[in-house]
Design an enzyme around this catalytic site. Structure first.
Site, PDB file in Angstrom:
ATOM      1  N   ARG A 130      78.995  70.047  39.763  1.00  0.00           N
ATOM      2  CA  ARG A 130      78.236  70.721  40.818  1.00  0.00           C
ATOM      3  C   ARG A 130      78.562  70.061  42.157  1.00  0.00           C
ATOM      4  O   ARG A 130      79.186  69.003  42.206  1.00  0.00           O
ATOM      5  CB  ARG A 130      76.735  70.649  40.548  1.00  0.00           C
ATOM      6  CG  ARG A 130      76.209  69.233  40.546  1.00  0.00           C
ATOM      7  CD  ARG A 130      74.709  69.186  40.377  1.00  0.00           C
ATOM      8  NE  ARG A 130      74.253  67.802  40.284  1.00  0.00           N
ATOM      9  CZ  ARG A 130      73.017  67.424  40.030  1.00  0.00           C
ATOM     10  NH1 ARG A 130      72.073  68.327  39.838  1.00  0.00           N
ATOM     11  NH2 ARG A 130      72.698  66.154  39.971  1.00  0.00           N
ATOM     12  N   HIS A 136      67.766  64.634  29.714  1.00  0.00           N
ATOM     13  CA  HIS A 136      66.872  64.243  30.809  1.00  0.00           C
ATOM     14  C   HIS A 136      65.482  64.775  30.499  1.00  0.00           C
ATOM     15  O   HIS A 136      65.321  65.933  30.143  1.00  0.00           O
ATOM     16  CB  HIS A 136      67.402  64.855  32.115  1.00  0.00           C
ATOM     17  CG  HIS A 136      66.778  64.304  33.358  1.00  0.00           C
ATOM     18  ND1 HIS A 136      65.450  64.483  33.673  1.00  0.00           N
ATOM     19  CD2 HIS A 136      67.312  63.591  34.382  1.00  0.00           C
ATOM     20  CE1 HIS A 136      65.206  63.901  34.844  1.00  0.00           C
ATOM     21  NE2 HIS A 136      66.316  63.346  35.290  1.00  0.00           N
ATOM     22  N   GLU A 170      72.375  67.812  31.454  1.00  0.00           N
ATOM     23  CA  GLU A 170      71.079  67.153  31.619  1.00  0.00           C
ATOM     24  C   GLU A 170      70.144  67.399  30.439  1.00  0.00           C
ATOM     25  O   GLU A 170      68.928  67.296  30.573  1.00  0.00           O
ATOM     26  CB  GLU A 170      70.471  67.582  32.950  1.00  0.00           C
ATOM     27  CG  GLU A 170      71.329  67.072  34.097  1.00  0.00           C
ATOM     28  CD  GLU A 170      70.767  67.315  35.481  1.00  0.00           C
ATOM     29  OE1 GLU A 170      70.193  68.382  35.702  1.00  0.00           O
ATOM     30  OE2 GLU A 170      70.927  66.441  36.332  1.00  0.00           O
ATOM     31  N   LYS A 171      70.726  67.702  29.281  1.00  0.00           N
ATOM     32  CA  LYS A 171      69.859  68.025  28.137  1.00  0.00           C
ATOM     33  C   LYS A 171      69.107  66.804  27.614  1.00  0.00           C
ATOM     34  O   LYS A 171      68.108  66.940  26.931  1.00  0.00           O
ATOM     35  CB  LYS A 171      70.642  68.728  27.023  1.00  0.00           C
ATOM     36  CG  LYS A 171      71.795  67.953  26.441  1.00  0.00           C
ATOM     37  CD  LYS A 171      72.514  68.817  25.398  1.00  0.00           C
ATOM     38  CE  LYS A 171      73.745  68.124  24.851  1.00  0.00           C
ATOM     39  NZ  LYS A 171      74.800  67.930  25.894  1.00  0.00           N
ATOM     40  N   TRP A 231      71.320  59.656  33.399  1.00  0.00           N
ATOM     41  CA  TRP A 231      72.511  59.239  34.159  1.00  0.00           C
ATOM     42  C   TRP A 231      72.611  57.733  34.355  1.00  0.00           C
ATOM     43  O   TRP A 231      73.468  57.265  35.090  1.00  0.00           O
ATOM     44  CB  TRP A 231      72.571  59.977  35.497  1.00  0.00           C
ATOM     45  CG  TRP A 231      71.256  60.076  36.224  1.00  0.00           C
ATOM     46  CD1 TRP A 231      70.408  61.148  36.216  1.00  0.00           C
ATOM     47  CD2 TRP A 231      70.625  59.076  37.044  1.00  0.00           C
ATOM     48  NE1 TRP A 231      69.297  60.884  36.976  1.00  0.00           N
ATOM     49  CE2 TRP A 231      69.407  59.618  37.501  1.00  0.00           C
ATOM     50  CE3 TRP A 231      70.971  57.786  37.437  1.00  0.00           C
ATOM     51  CZ2 TRP A 231      68.522  58.923  38.323  1.00  0.00           C
ATOM     52  CZ3 TRP A 231      70.089  57.084  38.263  1.00  0.00           C
ATOM     53  CH2 TRP A 231      68.896  57.657  38.694  1.00  0.00           C
ATOM     54  N   GLU A 235      61.107  65.710  43.421  1.00  0.00           N
ATOM     55  CA  GLU A 235      61.583  65.433  42.064  1.00  0.00           C
ATOM     56  C   GLU A 235      61.289  63.986  41.713  1.00  0.00           C
ATOM     57  O   GLU A 235      61.464  63.096  42.547  1.00  0.00           O
ATOM     58  CB  GLU A 235      63.114  65.559  41.968  1.00  0.00           C
ATOM     59  CG  GLU A 235      63.685  66.932  42.045  1.00  0.00           C
ATOM     60  CD  GLU A 235      65.214  66.885  41.910  1.00  0.00           C
ATOM     61  OE1 GLU A 235      65.734  65.930  41.296  1.00  0.00           O
ATOM     62  OE2 GLU A 235      65.864  67.784  42.441  1.00  0.00           O
ATOM     63  N   ASN A 251      70.563  71.484  47.596  1.00  0.00           N
ATOM     64  CA  ASN A 251      69.902  70.490  46.744  1.00  0.00           C
ATOM     65  C   ASN A 251      70.492  69.124  47.015  1.00  0.00           C
ATOM     66  O   ASN A 251      71.705  68.947  46.960  1.00  0.00           O
ATOM     67  CB  ASN A 251      70.082  70.826  45.260  1.00  0.00           C
ATOM     68  CG  ASN A 251      69.191  69.954  44.393  1.00  0.00           C
ATOM     69  OD1 ASN A 251      67.973  69.992  44.541  1.00  0.00           O
ATOM     70  ND2 ASN A 251      69.789  69.165  43.531  1.00  0.00           N
ATOM     71  N   GLU A 252      69.635  68.188  47.317  1.00  0.00           N
ATOM     72  CA  GLU A 252      70.074  66.812  47.537  1.00  0.00           C
ATOM     73  C   GLU A 252      71.409  66.794  48.284  1.00  0.00           C
ATOM     74  O   GLU A 252      72.427  66.294  47.770  1.00  0.00           O
ATOM     75  CB  GLU A 252      70.182  66.064  46.215  1.00  0.00           C
ATOM     76  CG  GLU A 252      68.835  65.811  45.574  1.00  0.00           C
ATOM     77  CD  GLU A 252      68.893  64.884  44.371  1.00  0.00           C
ATOM     78  OE1 GLU A 252      69.973  64.745  43.774  1.00  0.00           O
ATOM     79  OE2 GLU A 252      67.867  64.299  44.021  1.00  0.00           O
TER      80      GLU A 252
HETATM   81  C1  GLA Z   1      68.756  65.030  40.985  1.00  0.00           C
HETATM   82  C2  GLA Z   1      69.014  66.514  41.091  1.00  0.00           C
HETATM   83  C3  GLA Z   1      68.479  67.276  39.917  1.00  0.00           C
HETATM   84  C4  GLA Z   1      68.760  66.538  38.638  1.00  0.00           C
HETATM   85  C5  GLA Z   1      68.154  65.165  38.721  1.00  0.00           C
HETATM   86  C6  GLA Z   1      68.311  64.362  37.457  1.00  0.00           C
HETATM   87  O1  GLA Z   1      67.543  64.656  41.475  1.00  0.00           O
HETATM   88  O2  GLA Z   1      68.489  67.066  42.250  1.00  0.00           O
HETATM   89  O3  GLA Z   1      69.116  68.537  39.896  1.00  0.00           O
HETATM   90  O4  GLA Z   1      70.130  66.430  38.460  1.00  0.00           O
HETATM   91  O5  GLA Z   1      68.816  64.463  39.732  1.00  0.00           O
HETATM   92  O6  GLA Z   1      67.730  63.090  37.564  1.00  0.00           O
END
Ligand code: GLA
Ligand code: GLA
Length: 684
Positions: free
Chosen positions: A123, A370, A367-368, A327, A319, A161-162
């Site tokens: 991504r 997470h 991210e399964k 991760w 978040e 996003n971020e």
């Molecule tokens: C970031 C991203 C999320 C996800 C989380 C996992 O914060 O914004 O999409 O990947 O990490 O910790």
């Protein structure tokens, strides 16, 4: 004082519109069959969820090909959420460009310093400065904004996003062009750039703007000012991108507030959020706990810094995790109590929202493993029960919504420019860790039960009695003047090794270090004495220094030596000094003492500033105190930092959340392990 955010959540369970804290998660319904959506809404209601972020990674689903759009599923999701009384923080969906776009336009893919392409398949594989990417992304933003502006579920816009999470440093030809434009604005003339970059060194003189490149993989150390400017530029390039999306949203849906999720957390260094905050209608942050002895200190530090960036107005925790992430090298789950305590620690520092990544744990994809609000095990799980309990706690905390943070008397100054510059290569040591040094001071304050703010140079520093500026490496002339003025008018400044050494061009302030603060501190350093990795020196106050030492000569009047080196090359020379100046003082700590050593030193620095703990002695170090202030109430957040019950005697106030006062213990509040209580007091 309250300063509510411009975020209108749907009415609460009793259907009366009122201020309340937001509670929810990223919601990715496109990963699930339709029948799961109904269960999602039912469980969200059960958990007290009132806000979800939708569509963050939905680009390929919303625009399956360059010429086709599919909003039907999102229409349905929006309507279902609305019927369920759940607000939507709707993403612009631009974070992850779809394969059709990267296949047609591989020139949007970022390039590393060594010339490698970051290929699609994960991504955020886009160049912040790519005009092609921007055209496609803004077209998507326009479609989404046009379709959902005015939708009753819509509460806020969530840009990308971020920003910069994986693509902050792009060294492509697009980046090179944009970097040159940015440099022209900063310097106007090549002469000015040549001077700032010190290009007389190593034959680097530029005679044409076209010769300038990003700091790509080079034969030796790239020019330090070029590197520093590239960091500034890269942060600015993403900020410009943020503005581009924001401007489309404001044009089409001006009544809906815009945010984007920052990453004020350890290890994330590329984005100067102090400089971004005013671009959004409200600040949002993501934070993930990193394991280690200072894990929760770091959480508190980051939440506190986020508040500083937000001007001490409330902000959104967009978040964090209910339990393990996926991760880290080893992803340890949270212990009982951690989910609520971590969340409430953010609220203590001004969060008006507690959101998680993500609502339902993915069955497939990277991210399964997470954690999420609804784990693989389903709703019959400890995590979901803790999630539901937290929903009730946040409902009880509704009166806190909009309350600002009450300023502390002590502040720790955090500065992105100094972070970037102090850790560059070709320096006296590669062991210097800016974030860690700042965190150690904060940990020491927590250990002593001292409430402190974490601030940036954009904050008003004058009200603080004690200002701790660790490794304030970059000091332009104006900041030097401000710090002199601060001390002159009664402030107590504390700074450390490698502070005040360079100006904004990363040029040394000459005549002996620390040039920008030499007179104020009344000391002069001819040579730095960094220490090898496994080396340490003893000080005569029984603390131990690592990483750095300085050969200090006292030059000014009224300089007191608070500690001397007892061992090492500088034995008997000053290690910690304090000069009384104006109505305040300026102290210097020339070595890394670590959290423990600073805990031993700090009482003397605090005493000089007349600062004492607001906590009863039994609770100091074991409980963190943070205060939020509403129009007629102050809210004292008492966070048990330990795994033991801690009594907190002597504090008055009505209990908003937390354990009942123990009647048998004379009405003393006893905090269970890893728990949080909130006391409400009338504001004076
Ligand atoms: C970031 C991203 C999320 C996800 C989380 C996992 O914060 O914004 O999409 O990947 O990490 O910790
Ligand atoms: C080599 C080079 C010099 C200088 C020194 C630094 O000797 O020839 O230009 O860079 O290293 O140690």
């Amino acid at each position: 004082m309250t300063s509510p955010l411009p975020v209108r959540l749907p009415a609460g369970p009793d259907d009366t519109p009122r201020l309340r804290l937001a509670y929810g998660a990223d919601y990715n319904p496109e990963q699930w069959p339709r029948e799961v959506w109904e269960e999602d809404i039912r469980l969200m209601r059960e958990a007290g969820v009132n806000l979800v972020s939708v569509g963050i990674f939905s680009w390929a689903r919303l625009q399956p090909t360059a010429g086709t759009w599919d909003f039907t599923w999102l229409d349905e999701v929006m309507d279902l959420l609305h019927e369920g009384g759940i607000g939507v923080d709707l993403a612009t969906a631009t974070a992850s460009p779809p394969p059709w776009l990267t296949t047609a336009h591989p020139e949007i893919l970022p390039v590393t310093a060594s010339g490698e392409t970051l290929w699609p398949g994960a991504r955020q594989h886009w160049r912040p400065t790519s005009p092609v990417f921007r055209t496609y992304a803004l077209r998507l933003v326009r479609e989404i904004a046009g379709r959902y502006a005015g939708h009753p579920a819509l509460v806020a816009w969530h840009i990308s996003n971020e920003l910069g999470c994986h693509n902050v440093y792009d060294h492509s030809d697009d980046a090179a062009r944009a970097f040159r434009d940015w440099l022209r604005l900063r310097y106007t003339t090549l002469d000015a750039l040549n001077h700032a970059w010190g290009t007389a060194f190593w034959s680097q003189h530029y005679s044409d703007w076209q010769q300038i490149l990003p700091p790509r993989l080079a034969a030796s150390h790239p020019n330090p000012t070029q590197q520093l400017d590239f960091k500034r530029f890269s942060s600015d390039a993403l900020k410009e991108y943020l503005r581009a999306e924001r401007d489309v949203l404001r044009e089409i849906a001006p009544d809906t507030p815009v945010t984007t999720n920052f990453m004020v957390m350890g290890g994330i260094k590329g984005m100067n959020y102090a400089d971004w905050a005013h671009e959004v209608d409200f600040v949002s942050n993501d934070h993930y706990v990193r394991p280690g002895p200072q894990a929760r200190d770091e959480l508190s530090f980051c939440a506190n810094l986020t508040s500083g960036i937000a001007g001490h107005r409330p902000w959104f925790l967009m978040e964090h995790s209910t339990s393990a992430v996926n991760w880290q090298p080893v992803n340890v789950p949270k212990r009982p109590g951690d989910l609520a305590r971590d969340s409430l620690l953010h609220v203590a520092h001004g969060a008006d929202a507690v959101c998680f990544f993500q609502w339902r744990q993915s069955a497939a994809g990277a991210e399964k493993y997470h954690s999420a609000m609804v784990p693989h095990a389903g709703a019959d799980s400890e995590v979901f029960r803790a999630v539901t309990d937290l929903g009730r706690t946040l409902e009880a905390l509704a009166p806190v919504t909009g309350a600002t943070r009450e300023p502390a008397r002590v502040a720790v100054l955090f500065d992105w420019e100094s972070w970037w510059a102090s850790e560059q290569d070709s320096h006296p040591t590669s062991l210097l860790d800016y974030h860690q040094e700042a965190l150690d001071w904060y940990s020491a304050l927590l250990a002593l039960g001292i409430r402190a703010d974490v601030v940036t140079t954009r904050c008003d520093l004058d009200p603080y009695d004690l200002l701790i500026a660790p490794v304030l490496h970059v000091i332009p002339e104006t900041l030097a003047k401000d710090l002199n003025g601060y001390v002159e008018s009664g402030g107590h400044l504390v700074t450390t090794y490698f502070s005040g050494v360079v100006d904004e061009n990363d040029h040394i302030w000459l005549g002996g270090h620390p040039g920008a603060l030499r007179e104020l501190l009344g000391i002069r350093i001819e040579e730095f004495g960094p220490l090898p990795a496994d080396d340490g020196v003893e000080l005569d106050d029984s603390t131990t220094g690592t990483v750095w030492t300085d050969r200090i000569t006292v030059t000014g009047p009224e300089v007191e030596i608070l500690a001397r080196y007892r061992t090492g090359a500088y034995t008997d020379r000053p290690a910690v000094t304090r000069r009384t100046a104006g109505r305040g003082s300026a102290s210097y700590v020339s070595t890394r003492l670590g959290a423990e050593g600073l805990t031993a030193l700090l009482p003397r620095l605090l005493a000089a500033a007349g600062v004492d703990s607001e906590l009863p002695p039994a609770a100091r170090g074991r409980v963190e105190l943070a205060v939020r202030r509403g129009d007629d109430s102050r809210y004292l957040f008492l966070v048990n930092r330990t795994d033991e019950p801690v009594p907190v005697p002597g504090l008055t106030g009505e209990l908003v959340i937390g354990p009942k006062r123990d009647d048998s213990g004379g009405g003393v509040l006893v905090l269970p392990p890893r728990s949080v209580a909130v006391l409400r007091q009338p504001a004076d």
